[in-house]
Design a protein around this motif. Structure first.
Motif, mmCIF file in Angstrom:
data_model
loop_
_atom_site.group_PDB
_atom_site.id
_atom_site.type_symbol
_atom_site.label_atom_id
_atom_site.label_comp_id
_atom_site.label_asym_id
_atom_site.label_seq_id
_atom_site.Cartn_x
_atom_site.Cartn_y
_atom_site.Cartn_z
ATOM 1 N N GLY A 75 -69.957 11.147 -6.829
ATOM 2 C CA GLY A 75 -68.590 11.155 -6.324
ATOM 3 C C GLY A 75 -68.493 10.751 -4.874
ATOM 4 N N THR A 76 -69.517 10.093 -4.357
ATOM 5 C CA THR A 76 -69.543 9.651 -2.955
ATOM 6 C C THR A 76 -69.280 8.148 -2.906
ATOM 7 O OG1 THR A 76 -71.128 11.376 -2.385
ATOM 8 C CG2 THR A 76 -70.937 9.526 -0.869
ATOM 9 N N ARG A 77 -68.345 7.794 -2.076
ATOM 10 C CA ARG A 77 -67.896 6.402 -2.009
ATOM 11 C C ARG A 77 -68.749 5.604 -1.035
ATOM 12 N NH1 ARG A 77 -61.602 4.844 -0.849
ATOM 13 N NH2 ARG A 77 -61.729 2.564 -1.224
ATOM 14 N N VAL A 78 -69.193 4.419 -1.467
ATOM 15 C CA VAL A 78 -69.993 3.513 -0.632
ATOM 16 C C VAL A 78 -69.228 2.196 -0.487
ATOM 17 C CG1 VAL A 78 -72.168 2.271 -0.368
ATOM 18 C CG2 VAL A 78 -72.154 4.565 -1.397
ATOM 19 N N GLN A 79 -69.044 1.770 0.759
ATOM 20 C CA GLN A 79 -68.370 0.499 1.050
ATOM 21 C C GLN A 79 -69.262 -0.340 1.966
ATOM 22 O OE1 GLN A 79 -64.776 2.594 2.555
ATOM 23 N NE2 GLN A 79 -63.625 1.085 1.318
ATOM 24 N N VAL A 80 -69.233 -1.638 1.688
ATOM 25 C CA VAL A 80 -69.927 -2.589 2.554
ATOM 26 C C VAL A 80 -68.868 -3.469 3.218
ATOM 27 C CG1 VAL A 80 -71.599 -4.468 2.696
ATOM 28 C CG2 VAL A 80 -71.971 -2.578 1.078
ATOM 29 N N ILE A 81 -68.926 -3.506 4.526
ATOM 30 C CA ILE A 81 -67.947 -4.256 5.318
ATOM 31 C C ILE A 81 -68.653 -5.513 5.845
ATOM 32 C CG2 ILE A 81 -66.318 -4.128 7.225
ATOM 33 C CD1 ILE A 81 -65.793 -2.102 5.002
ATOM 34 N N ASP A 82 -67.964 -6.696 5.705
ATOM 35 C CA ASP A 82 -68.570 -7.932 6.196
ATOM 36 C C ASP A 82 -68.327 -8.088 7.690
ATOM 37 O OD1 ASP A 82 -65.930 -8.625 6.414
ATOM 38 O OD2 ASP A 82 -65.939 -10.019 4.717
#
Length: 458
Positions: A75-82
């Motif tokens: 339930g942990t959100r992972v985002q990759v930002i360019d």
């Protein structure tokens, strides 16, 4: 006393449990948060490596599948930002909008600066934990990884541990209460035995003792002292009873001889002496009743004979007649003021003895040519005999001392007496459930009230 002992033992126990439990609960909450932060640091380092490879290749598929799987499991959100600051990979289904604080951390990460590690917060103030880490390639930031962990997971873990801690505290408190109750009973058991033995002695069972010496050493010592004291009391009372028995037995013989001589002398006297002879006979019979009372006291350990119905007015008249000549010798007029019968259930001999003591006191301290009045009244709750003299009286602050043994007013020290009259009358009345009260009426002198409460005849 039991309640006080339980409070003394239980309050420190509960206080210690609260302090230790509170410290452990706070430590457990911080430990859970630190463990979560440490895990997130490891996970963010892993995703930084995967994001670097994906950004180099320009293909988000590998890191996207890992982010989605991670979200499904934890339930942990992972985002990759360019590099431009736009979301390139998002492991959650919904596309949430980043807040200003997160956006500012992303800008710092894209500038090549690492974000600060979150500090543990109180459990009631837990919020989402956000960590932003730059993706560095050849010394230049090519993106950033954002991990957002919900505070609900840490809160549930903390509450679960707190629940276990609360259950342990309740169990420990229950055990402590049981131990405290057992300890209080152990301490108070000999005290209760002492109470029961004292009540038995108060009822007249002077042979009562405490056989079982259990409890703390101090209380065992108290029980031994109590047993020795009870033994001494029994010995003293036994000697008193023996003295009363011997004295009453020895006095009967000379009294009987005296009465025989009175009867013998009466045969040679004129009729004018008949009243004096009859009064002497009556005094002899009263002395016989007093000796019988002493015998009953010596044999049974109880005061006096059984109570019966008596006419209090008739008793008053009899005692006034018996004291008339003695009062006349002192120049005092002694009169009985009541006529109608007043019935009561009491001990005749004890009442006569108490009344004699009060009349003797009134006659002794009354000046010549004065009057002593003895009256009887029905109070509704019993009856009351009032002996009113017109002597010098006493000061108001001396009234409370009149019934004390051997107390005498400084103004009457020259008058013969021992200061025991009213004290004896008080004790005698108390033995039949009555009481004595002294007051200073208007006009001087004293008024002694002999109250017989209850037991009035129907």
């Amino acid at each position: 006393m039991r309640r006080r002992l339980i409070v003394v033992f239980l309050v420190p126990l509960v206080g210690v449990l609260l302090v230790l439990g509170g410290a452990y609960a706070w430590s457990a909450a911080r430990s859970v948060q630190q463990e979560q932060i440490s895990q997130l640091l490891g996970d963010v380092a892993y995703f930084v490596t995967s994001a670097r490879q994906a950004l180099r290749s320009g293909s988000p598929d590998v890191v996207a599948s890992e982010a989605e799987r991670y979200y499904e499991l934890y339930g942990t959100r992972v985002q990759v930002i360019d590099r431009s600051g736009a979301p390139w990979v998002d492991g959650a289904d919904d596309q949430g909008v980043l807040d200003e604080a997160t956006t500012a951390q992303i800008q710092l990460a894209l500038a090549g600066r690492r974000g600060e590690v979150p500090e543990p917060a109180p459990p009631w103030a837990l919020s989402d934990t956000i960590m932003v880490e730059p993706v560095i390639d050849t010394g230049e930031a090519i993106g950033a990884v954002v991990i957002t962990a919900s505070g609900d997971v840490a809160r549930e873990t903390i509450l679960r541990q707190w629940g276990l801690l609360l259950g342990g505290a309740i169990l420990a408190t229950t055990i402590g209460i049981l131990v405290v109750f057992r300890l209080a009973n152990w301490v108070l058991r000999p005290v209760r035995r002492v109470d029961r033995a004292m009540e038995a002695i108060e009822r007249g069972e002077v042979e009562a003792r405490i056989a079982d010496e259990t409890g703390p050493p101090e209380l065992r010592s108290m029980i031994r002292i109590f047993n020795r004291m009870a033994g001494e009391i029994e010995r003293v009372m036994s000697r008193q009873q023996e003295f009363a028995l011997n004295a009453s037995h020895e006095l009967r013989n000379p009294l009987n001889a005296l009465l025989v001589r009175v009867e013998y002398l009466a045969t040679g006297l004129d009729e004018e002496w008949e009243r004096d002879v009859e009064e002497t006979r009556e005094e002899g019979r009263r002395m016989t009743r007093i000796l019988d009372t002493l015998l009953n006291l010596a044999r049974s350990g109880e005061r006096g004979a059984a109570a019966g119905e008596v006419d209090v007015v008739e008793i008053v008249r009899g005692r006034v007649d018996a004291w008339t000549q003695a009062a006349a010798r002192e120049g005092v007029d002694l009169v009985a003021c009541s006529a109608e019968p007043v019935l009561a259930i009491t001990d005749r001999t004890i009442l006569e003895s108490a009344l004699d003591a009060v009349i003797d006191n009134a006659v002794k301290f009354s000046p010549a040519s004065t009057r002593v009045e003895v009256s009887v009244s029905d109070t509704g709750e019993g009856c009351e005999i009032i002996v009113r003299d017109h002597g010098p009286g006493v000061e108001d602050d001396e009234l409370a001392h009149l019934a004390e043994r051997f107390w005498r007013s400084p103004r009457n020290r020259s008058t013969p007496g021992s200061g025991l009259g009213l004290a004896i009358a008080t004790d005698l009345l108390h033995s039949i459930g009555g009481r004595l009260r002294v007051e200073s009426p208007e006009g001087g002198g004293l008024a002694v009230h002999l109250r017989l409460t209850g037991g009035e005849a129907s």
